[in-house]
Design an enzyme around this catalytic site. Sequence first.
Site, mmCIF file in Angstrom:
data_model
loop_
_atom_site.group_PDB
_atom_site.id
_atom_site.type_symbol
_atom_site.label_atom_id
_atom_site.label_comp_id
_atom_site.label_asym_id
_atom_site.label_seq_id
_atom_site.Cartn_x
_atom_site.Cartn_y
_atom_site.Cartn_z
ATOM 1 N N HIS A 26 35.863 47.929 31.605
ATOM 2 C CA HIS A 26 37.003 46.682 32.234
ATOM 3 C C HIS A 26 37.647 46.932 33.375
ATOM 4 C CE1 HIS A 26 41.001 47.891 31.376
ATOM 5 N NE2 HIS A 26 40.486 48.587 30.589
ATOM 6 N N CYS A 27 37.837 46.097 34.111
ATOM 7 C CA CYS A 27 38.822 46.356 35.585
ATOM 8 C C CYS A 27 39.972 45.446 35.412
ATOM 9 C CB CYS A 27 37.873 45.906 36.547
ATOM 10 S SG CYS A 27 37.505 44.259 36.746
ATOM 11 N N MET A 28 40.404 45.069 36.311
ATOM 12 C CA MET A 28 41.864 44.162 36.191
ATOM 13 C C MET A 28 41.545 42.946 35.686
ATOM 14 S SD MET A 28 44.976 44.881 37.094
ATOM 15 C CE MET A 28 46.547 44.151 37.084
#
Length: 654
Positions: A26-28
């Site tokens: 996942h990222c932000m």
Amino acid sequence: MGKYAEDARELLELIGGKENIGAVSHCMTRMRFVLNDPGKADVAGIEGMKAVKGSFTQSGQFQVIIGNGVADFYNDFVAVAGVEGVSKDAVKQAAKKNQNVLQRAITAIAEIFAPLIPAIIVGGLILGFRNCIDSLYLFENGTKTLAEMSQFWAGMDSFLWLIGEAVFHMLPVGICWSVTKKMGTTQILGIILGLTLVSGQLLNAYSVATTAADSIPYWDFGAFRINMIGYQAQVLPAILAAFTLCYLEKFFRKITPQVISMVVVPFCSLLLSVVAAHFILGPIGWKIGSAISSVVYAGITGSFKVVFGAVFGFVYAPLVITGLHHMTNAIDLQLIADYEGTMLWPMIALSNIAQGSAVLGMIWLQKRDARAQEVNVPACISCYLGVTEPAIFGVNLKHMFPFICGMIGSACAGVVCVAAGVTANAIGVGGLPGILSIKPVFMPMFAVCMAIAVAVPFLLTAVVGKKKGLVTGNRAMERVPEESGSLEGSGVSGGSRDENMGKGQAFRAFLDGMVIPLKEVGDGVFSEGIMGEGLAVRPENDTVTSPGAGTVIVMMEDSRHAVGLLMDNGVQLLIHVGIDTVDMKGDGFTYLVKQGERVSAGSPLIRFDREKIKKAGHPDVTVCVVTDAGEAENIRILTGMRGTANETEIMVFE
């Protein structure tokens, strides 16, 4: 289990189950999946989930947009699914399995040449400047050059070749370094391998054609001989040799005991790769590269060269969007090595000029629209100087017809260019300054082609735009924002800055720079308002500050490129520095706060390095979106102005 457990179970089922997950991270704001069978994912069902804001597929990754709560969602998902998350780099590598052979090859070429482009452009400018010194007969009735008239300029001409030779003749050194950097192996070994390909002990590649076969030096091994030939300016031999080095190093590192790896791994991998390079790969790569350049050269100079010029000129701009244009770097360099010039690169420069001229048409159409001009004028200037992204993504594709008009103008200029045989000495700045890289004898004709690339797109854009009714009336837009759409259920909308001044509360600019609407950002997720309504700033400084008083609630410690804030009135904001900067893994970013820390208006949040972002190939435009309106009502988004951090109001609300 956390609050997203049920949503995680639903997503797991809709995505095709645990067995369909190749990798997840996942990222932000997004869950990033590599799916073993993308066809099993129920996209409509996923986008219908309450916790999901949207989804899309990019570079082999299926990305599900969650928002600020993505970290908690991710933790619940991996727990429910019984899978282990991996790093974003691992997801990126796994995603390549979903790419076809052509996509992988293009990605590899792009990653190899991207770090080399600044040096190649400098080299092109150097050679272009030398053209002006030693090849333009402008003095004594057109009989002498500046170098012949002045000893100073003759010395300067000779001195500048020191840089030109280092860039182009020694190019294999840079290629070998770049490949080892991309593959994560020992970069100094790549540099040494490159040096063995261009060593002064070898016959220079440019001298091979004029050297008799019996005069070519060789290594005599008794049973056989190997010609001592250099690979100056050769692309494929360097790429093949460098990848061989990388895979040999990985192989020996895997089988060698740790106690002796420091000696065995570099010795065996470098020695064998140098042998392979000079005995096998170099000659094969040279033949393949020459064959490719011969085919392209035949297309540019053959009976159908006018058709080739029209087609290439028309399709180059779309190639920029897809990334396929990266292949032309290798082809141009091979053409220069084989034919002492390239006829392909002038058409690339003309395509850039044509797209800039389409923007020039939009400048004329919107001459009374100050807000539009704040985007149009810088985009046009940067495009004429060789940087096309602001023009293509910020203006032309937004309206579409200027993009097509630019393509038509590029095709027209391309036809004249190849018909006249215009040739460049080297790759240079792909815009108006590109004329410096053209061989002096072709400069006048290239100037004609440039005029076509300026006139045709400008006139077509002006005519089509006028028919579409885009000629603007007199509007005072200096402080009037872009009319933003409403944020359903939150009361977020566009509005006039003047009419809202002094009403209720306000958030202030988080950076110095031009405040623009989200739709001008050029990112599918933010531009479409999937994450929420908001705005962006084209930064002029390097420190993000808090728009108001609140608490830091979301951070990404591994990338440090974004921050989530819970403001005192319940509004949740996401501030995201750059586009796709998560790929930089935190290089160039520094958090100035900690999670849970209280901040006030103007408190420093993130410091970032604009140059590193630029060198990594990412826009540094910084986005701020309202992910939850909280207790605020009638939020107004204010854009179309230059903002000053902690002074200019960018959102007002009640």
